[in-house]
Scaffold this active site. Sequence first.
Site, short mmCIF file in Angstrom:
data_model
loop_
_atom_site.label_atom_id
_atom_site.label_comp_id
_atom_site.label_asym_id
_atom_site.label_seq_id
_atom_site.Cartn_x
_atom_site.Cartn_y
_atom_site.Cartn_z
N GLU A 305 -11.85 -6.34 -5.34
CA GLU A 305 -11.32 -5.99 -6.66
C GLU A 305 -10.86 -7.24 -7.42
O GLU A 305 -9.71 -7.34 -7.86
CB GLU A 305 -10.19 -4.96 -6.52
CG GLU A 305 -10.69 -3.66 -5.90
CD GLU A 305 -9.67 -2.55 -5.86
OE1 GLU A 305 -8.47 -2.85 -5.77
OE2 GLU A 305 -10.09 -1.38 -5.91
N ASP A 384 -11.30 5.35 -0.92
CA ASP A 384 -9.98 4.86 -1.30
C ASP A 384 -8.95 5.98 -1.32
O ASP A 384 -8.53 6.41 -2.39
CB ASP A 384 -10.08 4.20 -2.68
CG ASP A 384 -8.85 3.36 -3.01
OD1 ASP A 384 -8.01 3.19 -2.12
OD2 ASP A 384 -8.76 2.90 -4.15
N GLU A 412 -0.92 7.92 -4.28
CA GLU A 412 -1.70 7.54 -5.46
C GLU A 412 -2.63 8.66 -5.93
O GLU A 412 -2.65 9.00 -7.11
CB GLU A 412 -2.52 6.28 -5.14
CG GLU A 412 -3.41 5.85 -6.28
CD GLU A 412 -4.14 4.54 -5.99
OE1 GLU A 412 -3.95 3.96 -4.91
OE2 GLU A 412 -4.92 4.11 -6.86
C1 GCU Z 1 -6.69 1.06 -4.73
C2 GCU Z 1 -5.54 1.00 -5.68
C3 GCU Z 1 -5.22 -0.40 -6.06
C4 GCU Z 1 -5.06 -1.26 -4.82
C5 GCU Z 1 -6.28 -1.14 -3.94
C6 GCU Z 1 -6.14 -1.85 -2.62
O1 GCU Z 1 -7.87 0.72 -5.38
O2 GCU Z 1 -5.82 1.77 -6.83
O3 GCU Z 1 -4.04 -0.39 -6.82
O4 GCU Z 1 -4.86 -2.59 -5.16
O5 GCU Z 1 -6.50 0.20 -3.65
O6 GCU Z 1 -5.98 -1.17 -1.61
O7 GCU Z 1 -6.22 -3.07 -2.55
#
Ligand code: GCU
Length: 698
Positions: A305, A384, A412
Amino acid sequence: GQAGYRAWLAYHPRVDSATSKEDSLRYGWIASGDRDDTVRAAISELAEGIGAMYSELPEIHVFPTDAAGENGARDPEPDTAIGVGTGILVGTFAANERLRDIFGVEVAELGREGFAIRTREGATAIGAHTPVGALYGAFHLLRLLATGADPSGLEVIERPANKLRMMNQWDNIDGSIERGYAGPSIFYKNDAIDFDPARIRDYARLLASTGINAISINNVNAHRLESRFVTEDYLPRIAELADIFRVYGIRLLLSINFAAPIEVGGLPTADPLDADVKRWWRDRAADIYAAIPDFGGFLVKADSENRPGPFTYGRGHAEGANMLAEALEEHGGLVVWRCFVYNCKQDWRDRKTDRARAAYDHFLPLDGAFHDNVVLQIKNGPMDFQVREPVSPLLGAMERTNQVVEFQITQEYTGQQRHLCYLVPQWKAVLDFETYAKGNASPVKRVVDGSVHDRALGGFAAVSNIGADANWTGHPLAQANLYGYGRLAWNPELSAEAIAEEWALQTFGASRQVTDAVVGMLMDSLDIYESYTAPLGVGWMVNPNHHYGPNVDGYEYDKWGTYHFADRDGVGVDRTVLTGTGYAGQYMGPNAGMYESLAECPDELLLFFHHVPYGHRLKSGRTVIQHIYDTHFDGARRTEELTRRWASLEGLVAADVYDAALARFHEQAEHAKEWRDRINTYFYRKSGVPDEQKRAIY
Ligand code: GCU
């Protein structure tokens, strides 16, 4: 107010209903030959707990050591008070000859963190090899007393199933918490490490009482200032946090930024094979260990990400992780390396790429390449933290690699602590899932405890759900998830229901009516939540970014690899080997065939693995479309019932806790209707198939 602040360490007075008869033991004293901070914490916890539960403060006796008052070789002499009335003897075998007498030879099996409890001759003895074992024993005795056990016949031996039992805070230095639903951080404020030591200590107590032994204190997305946590700028304050956690047997870890050598160190590169980069990390490790001698290690989100990682330099994840592992090795530190690596810039038109495959495709080829002090942290599912996902096929697949499973306690995708969703049953299903990694006795819990592949390191990690709200978790009943996670990490054999009952008794006291109602609500809640949200394992029908509330196409044309492919004829993702993305083939043994086959695939995961027409008949006998309608009407109705079930407890639980939860149940009931109508309407409009029961769809 402080409603719910004490959580499951509330220590309600023991009442008749808990015991039905006079307790044969009324503890008048607590004694120990240990003088270190951890056993002292055990003693003060026992004193507080016993004092509150029996309305009578016990006397405390800590024996002198030798004449010089130092930790001498000589065994302490039992204080004269011992043997008068009844009391608790707590501590290590080394410092307490009486404990050695009481427990004799059985103690070997306790390991470093285990304990034994035995009541004999008017005393309840808690013995362990280490101070932290004694602390766990003290918390266990308090739990037994708070849940109504008769202390006179105690005979307990416990040791944790997992070596690593980690909590991950996603807290940022600005005081916010990524995916936090219980107020701001208790660690940070206004771009500074800023905490109330008493609050941190109370968090440490809650964690230690369930057996948690490690905590990473900053978000896996380590931003600008947090990237400097590994430097002298922040280490003195972090060391103060480590000092608090250490007393409770909890080692501190930091989430690091893989590009810190550039962003913090001013180097031109963060290439893991670069000599200056290696030196930079070795120097940071030296500084950290000078400040925190028992520092736990680094948690790393790399090439994930948009976070930097070894890919930038044409290096692999083993090279990245091992470079950090070398820096920490000589100090006894770990690298906890996350496997949440996937293409987050996918073109939705691209039908070949499947995000679900990513962790396995990236990491399986690296089996055996990681140093012994590296642990891979693998999310429970391949996507996720959706309410329903299959178990990650990576769990168990790597035979020569340490692994921990990662859960998300913070809700979440499961109602953000405004909806009730007790997650322990979900985690239990993951832990009990048979991976077939080594024959048919290789469930996930045996993979991560290290026994299947004979690994020295393994265990659990999870994203915390606490914040600065007085009751820690926003929704008062969300405390059960925090509690349950720790208990499962200690002993994955405990049932979800037993954990719920323990939690309710300790939190609300011994009322049978309250316990039964709360346990029932917790146990129904995951199924209810799943019913009115995303059906049959498909996931992701949420509003983008914040992830609260229904939005069926919210992620359908986005770059995150999260699609359901609903059209006028059908819905679901073809992940078969034969016609789909091939993801089903990542499973071992019979699992691959089970998921591949439309006939064998379990209903609850059907749309995760297959794209089917709306008229496809499930094993339940219903069509997919009718299942969607039925479960959504049903889920919304059962959510309204939750409100009524909670309302039946008015006057039986503390008024402010009652009110806080009631407000949330009202919101959940309203919101479940929104989910019901959005989902049903969407699929009715796509498919044109009417509800058999002709209920209102728009
Ligand atoms: C999910 C979440 C993010 C987090 C990511 C992770 O995508 O929405 O906020 O950073 O998981 O586990 O790194």
